[in-house]
Design an enzyme around this catalytic site. Structure first.
Site, PDB file in Angstrom:
ATOM      1  N   GLY A  45       0.839  -1.191   0.000  1.00  0.00           N
ATOM      2  CA  GLY A  45       0.000   0.000   0.000  1.00  0.00           C
ATOM      3  C   GLY A  45       0.876   1.243   0.000  1.00  0.00           C
ATOM      4  O   GLY A  45       2.010   1.208   0.482  1.00  0.00           O
ATOM      5  N   GLN A  50       3.379   9.811   1.327  1.00  0.00           N
ATOM      6  CA  GLN A  50       4.626   9.033   1.269  1.00  0.00           C
ATOM      7  C   GLN A  50       5.466   9.356   0.034  1.00  0.00           C
ATOM      8  O   GLN A  50       6.622   8.941  -0.057  1.00  0.00           O
ATOM      9  CB  GLN A  50       4.319   7.534   1.317  1.00  0.00           C
ATOM     10  CG  GLN A  50       3.651   7.125   2.631  1.00  0.00           C
ATOM     11  CD  GLN A  50       3.426   5.635   2.694  1.00  0.00           C
ATOM     12  OE1 GLN A  50       2.443   5.141   2.174  1.00  0.00           O
ATOM     13  NE2 GLN A  50       4.343   4.917   3.315  1.00  0.00           N
ATOM     14  N   CYS A  98       5.752  -0.276   7.475  1.00  0.00           N
ATOM     15  CA  CYS A  98       5.404   0.881   6.653  1.00  0.00           C
ATOM     16  C   CYS A  98       6.641   1.296   5.875  1.00  0.00           C
ATOM     17  O   CYS A  98       7.736   1.353   6.440  1.00  0.00           O
ATOM     18  CB  CYS A  98       4.942   2.022   7.558  1.00  0.00           C
ATOM     19  SG  CYS A  98       4.524   3.526   6.673  1.00  0.00           S
ATOM     20  N   LEU A  99       6.477   1.586   4.603  1.00  0.00           N
ATOM     21  CA  LEU A  99       7.622   1.989   3.777  1.00  0.00           C
ATOM     22  C   LEU A  99       8.265   3.272   4.304  1.00  0.00           C
ATOM     23  O   LEU A  99       9.437   3.529   4.061  1.00  0.00           O
ATOM     24  CB  LEU A  99       7.192   2.177   2.316  1.00  0.00           C
ATOM     25  CG  LEU A  99       6.704   0.907   1.594  1.00  0.00           C
ATOM     26  CD1 LEU A  99       6.237   1.251   0.184  1.00  0.00           C
ATOM     27  CD2 LEU A  99       7.783  -0.163   1.555  1.00  0.00           C
ATOM     28  N   HIS A 140      -4.642   1.320   7.592  1.00  0.00           N
ATOM     29  CA  HIS A 140      -3.261   1.825   7.678  1.00  0.00           C
ATOM     30  C   HIS A 140      -3.044   2.969   6.678  1.00  0.00           C
ATOM     31  O   HIS A 140      -2.527   4.032   7.035  1.00  0.00           O
ATOM     32  CB  HIS A 140      -2.284   0.666   7.409  1.00  0.00           C
ATOM     33  CG  HIS A 140      -0.839   1.075   7.375  1.00  0.00           C
ATOM     34  ND1 HIS A 140       0.082   0.612   8.281  1.00  0.00           N
ATOM     35  CD2 HIS A 140      -0.154   1.904   6.533  1.00  0.00           C
ATOM     36  CE1 HIS A 140       1.273   1.159   8.012  1.00  0.00           C
ATOM     37  NE2 HIS A 140       1.154   1.936   6.948  1.00  0.00           N
ATOM     38  N   GLU A 141      -3.473   2.749   5.420  1.00  0.00           N
ATOM     39  CA  GLU A 141      -3.273   3.780   4.387  1.00  0.00           C
ATOM     40  C   GLU A 141      -4.136   5.004   4.659  1.00  0.00           C
ATOM     41  O   GLU A 141      -3.708   6.142   4.447  1.00  0.00           O
ATOM     42  CB  GLU A 141      -3.573   3.210   2.993  1.00  0.00           C
ATOM     43  CG  GLU A 141      -2.678   2.048   2.564  1.00  0.00           C
ATOM     44  CD  GLU A 141      -1.195   2.317   2.778  1.00  0.00           C
ATOM     45  OE1 GLU A 141      -0.750   3.469   2.642  1.00  0.00           O
ATOM     46  OE2 GLU A 141      -0.477   1.342   3.106  1.00  0.00           O
ATOM     47  N   HIS A 144      -2.631   7.448   6.936  1.00  0.00           N
ATOM     48  CA  HIS A 144      -1.639   8.344   6.316  1.00  0.00           C
ATOM     49  C   HIS A 144      -2.304   9.626   5.805  1.00  0.00           C
ATOM     50  O   HIS A 144      -1.698  10.698   5.840  1.00  0.00           O
ATOM     51  CB  HIS A 144      -0.953   7.649   5.132  1.00  0.00           C
ATOM     52  CG  HIS A 144       0.185   6.750   5.520  1.00  0.00           C
ATOM     53  ND1 HIS A 144       1.297   7.197   6.199  1.00  0.00           N
ATOM     54  CD2 HIS A 144       0.391   5.426   5.305  1.00  0.00           C
ATOM     55  CE1 HIS A 144       2.141   6.183   6.391  1.00  0.00           C
ATOM     56  NE2 HIS A 144       1.612   5.096   5.865  1.00  0.00           N
TER      57      HIS A 144
HETATM   58 NI    NI Z   1       2.469   3.181   5.863  1.00  0.00          NI
END
Ligand code: NI
Length: 184
Positions: A45, A50, A98-99, A140-141, A144
């Protein structure tokens, strides 16, 4: 185009995003770039902050998990201007990464079921219910887009333990297989 990924400590990850309007130029290219950036980093995701943008969009691709979980084989979706309408079911603990927080994984408690409205790339409206892993990734997304990161859900004690690692990430002292943008 592959974007560098913003990491913990970058103020853009704390901004509340704004809706994409109908006349948004370059939506198709943005979606393509988001998938490319996410796949390059081997994520499932990715949300706009991000890649340094404050618009309300995230992409999810769970199709790589289709071998183990056939129901996910076609799960590749774009969520534009999403709104979580309801969260329901049991609260479940599951490890997340998470990236934007490379190398760190922690258990997060989330609802098992979520109802969400969103637009797809044709700006067609959807109102759908997701459960299990897709619901997890969606929450989660979605976080963000509200300036929230998964470590915010950890206990105060856990946060204290993670402080050093998070501060290393903010300084760029972390190894990743993808390009990151270190906060100034
Ligand atoms: Ni994340």
């Amino acid at each position: 185009m592959i974007y560098p990924i913003t990491v913990y400590g970058d103020p853009v990850l704390r901004k509340i995003t704004t809706d994409i309007d109908q006349g948004f130029i370059g939506l198709e290219k943005l979606v393509e770039d988001m998938f490319e950036t996410m796949h390059n980093a081997e994520g499932v995701g990715l949300a706009a902050p991000q890649i340094g943008l404050t618009c309300r969009i995230f992409v999810i691709d769970l199709s790589a998990l289709g071998e183990d979980e056939p129901s996910l084989k076609d799960f590749k979706k774009v969520f534009i201007n999403p709104r979580i309408l309801e969260e329901d079911g049991e609260k479940v603990l599951m490890e997340e990464g998470c990236l934007s927080i490379p190398g760190l994984r922690e258990e997060v408690l989330r609802y098992d079921t979520v109802r969400i409205s969103y637009l797809d790339t044709d700006l067609k409206e959807h109102d759908e219910v997701f459960t299990g892993f897709p619901a997890r990734v969606i929450q989660h997304e979605y976080d963000h887009l509200e300036g929230v990161m998964f470590v915010d859900h950890c206990s105060p004690l856990k946060k204290r333990i993670l402080k050093g690692k998070l501060s290393d990430i903010t300084k760029g002292q972390v190894s990743t297989s993808y390009r990151i943008k270190v906060p100034k």
